[in-house]
Design an enzyme around this catalytic site. Structure first.
Site, PDB file in Angstrom:
ATOM      1  N   TRP A 172       7.598 -12.952  -9.834  1.00 39.66           N
ATOM      2  CA  TRP A 172       7.751 -12.646  -8.397  1.00 39.66           C
ATOM      3  C   TRP A 172       6.703 -11.642  -7.931  1.00 39.66           C
ATOM      4  O   TRP A 172       6.441 -10.633  -8.611  1.00 39.66           O
ATOM      5  CB  TRP A 172       9.138 -12.046  -8.153  1.00 39.66           C
ATOM      6  CG  TRP A 172       9.288 -11.447  -6.792  1.00 39.66           C
ATOM      7  CD1 TRP A 172       8.959 -10.173  -6.409  1.00 39.66           C
ATOM      8  CD2 TRP A 172       9.769 -12.101  -5.616  1.00 39.66           C
ATOM      9  NE1 TRP A 172       9.222 -10.002  -5.061  1.00 39.66           N
ATOM     10  CE2 TRP A 172       9.720 -11.177  -4.552  1.00 39.66           C
ATOM     11  CE3 TRP A 172      10.244 -13.396  -5.351  1.00 39.66           C
ATOM     12  CZ2 TRP A 172      10.127 -11.478  -3.254  1.00 39.66           C
ATOM     13  CZ3 TRP A 172      10.645 -13.705  -4.046  1.00 39.66           C
ATOM     14  CH2 TRP A 172      10.584 -12.745  -3.024  1.00 39.66           C
ATOM     15  N   MET A 173       6.142 -11.870  -6.733  1.00 42.95           N
ATOM     16  CA  MET A 173       5.275 -10.874  -6.079  1.00 42.95           C
ATOM     17  C   MET A 173       5.630 -10.837  -4.594  1.00 42.95           C
ATOM     18  O   MET A 173       5.807 -11.879  -3.982  1.00 42.95           O
ATOM     19  CB  MET A 173       3.807 -11.279  -6.237  1.00 42.95           C
ATOM     20  CG  MET A 173       2.850 -10.420  -5.385  1.00 42.95           C
ATOM     21  SD  MET A 173       1.114 -10.827  -5.660  1.00 42.95           S
ATOM     22  CE  MET A 173       1.024 -12.450  -4.934  1.00 42.95           C
ATOM     23  N   ASP A 190       5.023  -7.558  -1.307  1.00 38.90           N
ATOM     24  CA  ASP A 190       4.039  -6.820  -0.500  1.00 38.90           C
ATOM     25  C   ASP A 190       2.805  -6.348  -1.284  1.00 38.90           C
ATOM     26  O   ASP A 190       2.938  -5.837  -2.406  1.00 38.90           O
ATOM     27  CB  ASP A 190       4.659  -5.536   0.077  1.00 38.90           C
ATOM     28  CG  ASP A 190       6.063  -5.722   0.597  1.00 38.90           C
ATOM     29  OD1 ASP A 190       6.519  -6.864   0.712  1.00 38.90           O
ATOM     30  OD2 ASP A 190       6.711  -4.692   0.867  1.00 38.90           O
ATOM     31  N   TRP A 205       9.267   0.848  -4.600  1.00 33.41           N
ATOM     32  CA  TRP A 205       9.001   0.002  -3.438  1.00 33.41           C
ATOM     33  C   TRP A 205       7.646   0.346  -2.826  1.00 33.41           C
ATOM     34  O   TRP A 205       6.888   1.158  -3.355  1.00 33.41           O
ATOM     35  CB  TRP A 205      10.145   0.142  -2.426  1.00 33.41           C
ATOM     36  CG  TRP A 205      11.407  -0.523  -2.915  1.00 33.41           C
ATOM     37  CD1 TRP A 205      11.648  -1.029  -4.169  1.00 33.41           C
ATOM     38  CD2 TRP A 205      12.589  -0.743  -2.158  1.00 33.41           C
ATOM     39  NE1 TRP A 205      12.912  -1.560  -4.218  1.00 33.41           N
ATOM     40  CE2 TRP A 205      13.519  -1.404  -3.008  1.00 33.41           C
ATOM     41  CE3 TRP A 205      12.983  -0.452  -0.849  1.00 33.41           C
ATOM     42  CZ2 TRP A 205      14.794  -1.779  -2.565  1.00 33.41           C
ATOM     43  CZ3 TRP A 205      14.244  -0.828  -0.407  1.00 33.41           C
ATOM     44  CH2 TRP A 205      15.129  -1.486  -1.260  1.00 33.41           C
ATOM     45  N   ARG A 219      11.324   4.156   4.580  1.00 31.34           N
ATOM     46  CA  ARG A 219      10.473   3.661   3.485  1.00 31.34           C
ATOM     47  C   ARG A 219       9.052   3.309   3.928  1.00 31.34           C
ATOM     48  O   ARG A 219       8.744   3.241   5.102  1.00 31.34           O
ATOM     49  CB  ARG A 219      11.122   2.455   2.821  1.00 31.34           C
ATOM     50  CG  ARG A 219      11.407   1.255   3.701  1.00 31.34           C
ATOM     51  CD  ARG A 219      12.059   0.159   2.841  1.00 31.34           C
ATOM     52  NE  ARG A 219      12.402  -1.030   3.605  1.00 31.34           N
ATOM     53  CZ  ARG A 219      13.566  -1.203   4.237  1.00 31.34           C
ATOM     54  NH1 ARG A 219      14.477  -0.261   4.223  1.00 31.34           N
ATOM     55  NH2 ARG A 219      13.797  -2.332   4.892  1.00 31.34           N
ATOM     56  N   GLU A 237       9.163  -1.985   8.776  1.00 33.72           N
ATOM     57  CA  GLU A 237       8.746  -1.892   7.384  1.00 33.72           C
ATOM     58  C   GLU A 237       7.230  -1.779   7.355  1.00 33.72           C
ATOM     59  O   GLU A 237       6.530  -2.238   8.279  1.00 33.72           O
ATOM     60  CB  GLU A 237       9.198  -3.134   6.613  1.00 33.72           C
ATOM     61  CG  GLU A 237      10.712  -3.295   6.596  1.00 33.72           C
ATOM     62  CD  GLU A 237      11.187  -4.436   5.711  1.00 33.72           C
ATOM     63  OE1 GLU A 237      12.008  -4.184   4.807  1.00 33.72           O
ATOM     64  OE2 GLU A 237      10.747  -5.582   5.910  1.00 33.72           O
TER      65      GLU A 237
END
Ligand code: DQQ
Length: 574
Positions: free
Chosen positions: A51-52, A54, A113, A177, A232
């Site tokens: 998984w990838m 941002d 994150w 975040r 975000e």
């Protein structure tokens, strides 16, 4: 001893069974070996597997481009979020290094994150990132290279002062975040923005610091917009009003600089352009997020959580973005991977200073190989022209159209209140108009059962002409379980004076299209069943009643980029 061992194994099993969602994410999935990998790309950035999401902390440092990214080292679904790390000398060919940050501290145990890199005046690059802590609260943390003399910056150390920032009072701890790259104000203090929301309205909270370790929240956010939700991955940077050169994030100026603020929400990356006063930290925007129909987005298709950086080597600002999958989780498990990065794009301010222009980095052209080229070909109404001689599933195509008899264009009034995506959906590729649809049929099967249409329509307004650009995925795949959305945007150009141009980057399961020399972009993920590999075809088409002329077409097969794990290559790296 045996008893203790059995007890530990039991505890581990209990933890895995209790958290069903994470079990799938943590399981070390191997792609199923007999699954066709026809959707894997040849020249878009992807890890070897898993998984990838941002892009994180992109930077150019000491002759090397670094790209970090949200990564699950254990499987093809989101979870155990770490920072993958890859390096490149040209932004196209990449070497995967070891994971740079893993969630192993109380302040980031639920995930390392998104975040950004900043190069300090001492020359040291540092990373600010969000950690999801033991309570799933979001905290901001600092990391720096273990060994500055390692040319690859392979290892990163987390600061002993972490966490540097906790959610301030009044802010939901799960909505705090994605620190931006920091910039220095005229007072010598650093500034950074963090994505957040208040009363469900998105905002960029502004912090200041003298030493990059102690941060103070300013009285007001850099910007807040009540027509948006949680922001975000905010990005804030200067752009020059004169020309295409990019600017370092800390550059100050008065009349020759404007500032862009990007926020990711509603599945899209939206931006505003405005004037920033580095003394007062006031940011006045021309038009706020969502305030006009012509709302500004980096891309009007699939493109999210992007991040830009200043490339001092080539004096340009470069944009990366996560392009997610639309197939199912079980498809991702079968494939063994999920997520792409866009082709890195150079970005600069348009001539009239109100929006950005984007273009694939020039290094991509090194992958161009067999070429087809022609000029001045008439495409009669209702015609399709096969473009053969290149690999249509792995190609770069540039086409320019010219039109005459503008008065024959269909009338469309009040374009400022017309939603271009709805217009593209109503007038899809099969609906004939006087000027349009004309454009390209990409990843098309021989029998034309499958194709992705990227096309234009020209309309006559009360006093002007409008060019609509659409990407129609309704026929992209025989599969019924994948996205069929039709995307659209008006191009900010007058077709009487400017040619209508399109560049499409085709790479097996992605089509990135740049209209009007980069005035607007639409990216699509497509999953053809028939139009795969050598079976894929490329056509120009004109489904209008009027003729249009192809003033020029150039199409190239694209070589595969070298995107490989470091393995034995470590010795070969310069
Ligand atoms: N992805 C990260 C977050 C960010 C989100 C988690 C955006 O930091 O807000 O993987 O896609």
């Amino acid at each position: 001893m045996d008893n203790i061992y059995s007890f530990l194994v039991l505890c581990l099993c209990y933890l895995l069974i209790c958290d069903g969602v994470e079990v799938a994410a943590f399981k070390n999935h191997e792609p199923i070996s007999n699954v066709s990998q026809s959707y894997r790309t040849a020249y878009h950035f992807q890890p070897s597997k898993n998984w990838m999401n941002d892009p994180n902390g992109p930077m150019y440092y000491n002759g090397v481009y670094h790209l970090f990214y949200q990564y699950n080292p254990y499987g093809p679904l989101w979870g155990n979020i770490s920072w993958g790390h890859s390096i490149s000398y040209d932004l196209i060919n990449w070497v995967h290094l070891d994971v740079a940050l893993v969630p192993n501290e109380p302040y980031d145990i639920n995930g390392c994150w998104s975040g950004s890199a900043t190069i300090l005046p001492s020359g040291e690059p540092v990373i600010l990132y969000t950690g999801s802590d033991t309570n799933k609260h979001q905290l901001q943390n600092l990391a720096f290279p273990k060994n500055l003399s390692d040319p690859l910056l392979s290892e990163w150390i987390k600061s002993s002062q972490n966490p540097l920032l906790s959610p301030p009072e009044g802010i939901d701890p799960s909505s705090f975040r994605d620190p931006s790259t920091a910039w220095m104000g005229t007072d010598g203090q650093w500034r950074v923005v963090i994505g957040s929301e208040i009363d469900h309205h998105g905002m960029a909270i502004l912090y200041k610091s003298k030493d990059f370790r102690h941060w103070t929240r300013t009285a007001n956010p850099l910007h807040l917009s009540n027509k948006t939700i949680m922001w975000e991955c905010p990005d804030f940077y200067p752009v020059s009003v004169n020309g295409k050169d990019g600017l370092d994030t800390s550059v100050q100026g008065k009349n020759d600089i404007r500032h862009v603020l990007k926020a990711s929400f509603n599945n899209s990356d939206h931006y505003v352009v405005g004037n920033y006063d580095p003394k007062t930290d006031q940011y006045e925007v021309d038009t706020d997020f969502m305030d006009s129909k012509a709302r500004l987005q980096y891309d009007y298709g699939r493109f999210y959580a992007s991040k830009s950086f200043y490339d001092g080597k080539n004096k340009r600002r470069i944009l990366w973005s996560w392009i997610d999958e639309d197939d199912s989780e079980s498809d991702d498990i079968k494939k063994g991977w999920s997520g792409l990065q866009s082709i890195p794009r150079s970005i600069w301010l348009s001539g009239n200073g109100d929006r950005l222009v984007q273009w694939p980095v020039k290094e991509l052209e090194k992958l161009r190989t067999q070429k087809v080229h022609f000029e001045n070909k008439e495409l009669k109404g209702g015609s399709v022209l096969e473009i053969s001689g290149i690999t249509a599933s792995q190609a770069d195509v540039e086409i320019t159209f010219s039109l005459s008899n503008f008065n024959e264009a269909e009338l469309l009034l009040n374009t400022e209140v017309v939603d271009p995506q709805i217009l593209c959906t109503q007038k899809n590729a099969s609906v004939s108009g006087s000027f349009g649809p004309f454009g390209l049929l990409l990843l098309a099967s021989k029998d034309m059962i499958e194709y992705t249409a990227v096309f234009f329509r020209v309309f006559r307004g009360a006093n002007d002409f409008r060019v609509l650009m659409c990407t129609d995925q309704s026929r992209s795949s025989l599969r019924s379980d994948v996205d069929k959305t039709i995307y659209g945007v008006f191009l900010d150009l007058d077709p009487r004076h400017a040619k209508i141009s399109l560049r499409s980057l085709i790479d097996h399961s992605i089509v990135e299209s740049f209209g009007g020399e980069g005035l607007a972009c639409i990216t699509a993920r497509v999953y053809p069943k028939l139009a795969i590999k050598e079976q894929a075809q490329l056509y120009a088409f004109n489904n209008s009643t009027q003729s249009v002329s192809i003033s020029s077409l150039s199409a190239w097969s694209m070589k595969k980029a070298q995107i490989v794990p470091i393995g034995k290559r470590r010795k070969l790296i310069k």
